[in-house]
Design an enzyme around this catalytic site. Structure first.
Site, PDB file in Angstrom:
ATOM      1  N   HIS A  38       0.848  -1.187   0.000  1.00  0.00           N
ATOM      2  CA  HIS A  38       0.000   0.000   0.000  1.00  0.00           C
ATOM      3  C   HIS A  38       0.884   1.237   0.000  1.00  0.00           C
ATOM      4  O   HIS A  38       2.009   1.220   0.504  1.00  0.00           O
ATOM      5  CB  HIS A  38      -0.902   0.036   1.242  1.00  0.00           C
ATOM      6  CG  HIS A  38      -2.061  -0.902   1.173  1.00  0.00           C
ATOM      7  ND1 HIS A  38      -3.087  -0.762   0.265  1.00  0.00           N
ATOM      8  CD2 HIS A  38      -2.366  -2.000   1.915  1.00  0.00           C
ATOM      9  CE1 HIS A  38      -3.977  -1.735   0.437  1.00  0.00           C
ATOM     10  NE2 HIS A  38      -3.556  -2.497   1.425  1.00  0.00           N
ATOM     11  N   GLU A 109      -9.736   2.691  -2.864  1.00  0.00           N
ATOM     12  CA  GLU A 109      -9.929   3.705  -3.894  1.00  0.00           C
ATOM     13  C   GLU A 109      -9.185   4.997  -3.589  1.00  0.00           C
ATOM     14  O   GLU A 109      -8.594   5.626  -4.482  1.00  0.00           O
ATOM     15  CB  GLU A 109     -11.426   3.985  -4.082  1.00  0.00           C
ATOM     16  CG  GLU A 109     -11.727   4.942  -5.221  1.00  0.00           C
ATOM     17  CD  GLU A 109     -13.201   5.064  -5.522  1.00  0.00           C
ATOM     18  OE1 GLU A 109     -13.543   5.749  -6.510  1.00  0.00           O
ATOM     19  OE2 GLU A 109     -14.030   4.476  -4.782  1.00  0.00           O
TER      20      GLU A 109
END
Length: 309
Positions: A38, A109
């Protein structure tokens, strides 16, 4: 049952922080060190900033000796499959064949928006994931002096040379996980070496395992070829003071962690791990969120690994 440490560096960690945890895990006898892939934190401010998963793992490939290394999980939206196959194979070579690729469709998102990454709808994300798996495994298994092509909607490949060689024969093991009812089990049955149930209850994990076994049978694959694993947040303490201190350090409630993670005394954790084993899990990823508490790794290794490792 084997145990791997699983970290979330987007919450705030330098390479040196991760190296310290990886070396502590290696010294304590854990099987592997994995990290999320991430770029954006999910709470707090994320300082000192994000690190790239595969650059980090390349460093750890040279700075560790024994641990399995990998991602839970790389998002298919983040990278093109050809360069990803090259990068992962290269890290595998650097590690002497200790790398595994966890890969998924992508879900966060806001992270995509923050870094200018396209975020198509869920159907297209799974279409892209399926093509990525075809391309990555195709490149890894194409013999030298031959070429690989893929007639895909998203990633057409034309005459890629068979030079993308991982150190492990046949390529790097692939991990697929998730709770999807149709496409996830099918992709795991077709491409994965391991299926992971992340942060689910014992009962739900068992249902997911049964679903992926059913998909294996549909695709005429022996279900026993697939490793079944779980990921759970770790918070161990043989006294309430230690347990509450460790829960507070990651901003979680002890009772909630007992219900939704691996939390409590050694006896409580061994009991819960035994129930995961009963539904088929043979590997556990221990999500460690306080990277400064290296004693946490040592306590689990000293008290639990001898009983279940």
């Amino acid at each position: 049952m084997d145990f791997r440490i699983f970290t979330e560096p987007q919450q705030g960690a330098t390479y040196d922080d991760l190296l310290a945890v990886a070396r502590a895990a290696e010294d304590a006898g854990y099987d592997g060190f994995f990290r999320s892939d991430h770029y954006l934190h999910m709470s707090g401010d994320g300082a000192p900033g994000p690190t790239d998963a595969w650059i980090t793992l390349a460093g750890l490939a040279r700075d560790t000796q024994r641990l399995r290394l990998g991602t839970l999980v790389t998002a298919a939206t983040f990278r093109l499959p050809g360069p990803l196959a090259v990068a992962v194979a290269g890290v595998d070579q650097m590690s002497g064949g200790r790398v595994e690729l966890g890969i998924g469709a992508g879900w966060f998102e806001a992270e995509h928006a923050a870094y200018g990454i396209d975020f198509p709808d869920v159907r297209e994300r799974f279409d892209r994931l399926e093509e990525q798996l075809a391309v990555i495994t195709g490149l890894w298994t194409t013999p030298r002096n031959e070429t690989f092509s893929h007639d895909g909607s998203h990633y057409p490949i034309v005459d890629a040379p068979g030079l993308v060689a991982a150190a492990q024969p046949g390529g790097v093991p692939i991990i697929i996980g998730g709770s999807g009812k149709r496409r996830t089990p099918s992709l795991a049955a077709r491409y994965a070496d391991e299926f992971n149930a992340a942060f689910d209850s014992v009962e739900t994990s068992g249902e997911l395992f049964a679903r992926v076994h059913g998909a294996c049978e549909e695709h005429r694959r022996d279900p026993d070829e697939l490793v079944l694993s779980v990921a759970q947040v770790l918070c161990v303490g043989n006294d309430e003071t230690t347990l509450r201190r460790r829960a507070a350090a990651i901003s979680r409630d002890v009772d909630e962690l007992r219900a939704n993670g691996l939390a409590g005394s050694t006896d409580e954790i061994v009991d819960k791990l035994g129930r995961f084993a009963e539904v088929g899990a043979t590997r556990v990823y221990l999500q460690v969120l306080d990277l400064a508490d290296l004693d946490h790794l040592e306590d689990f290794a000293a008290d639990v690994l001898p009983q279940l490792g």
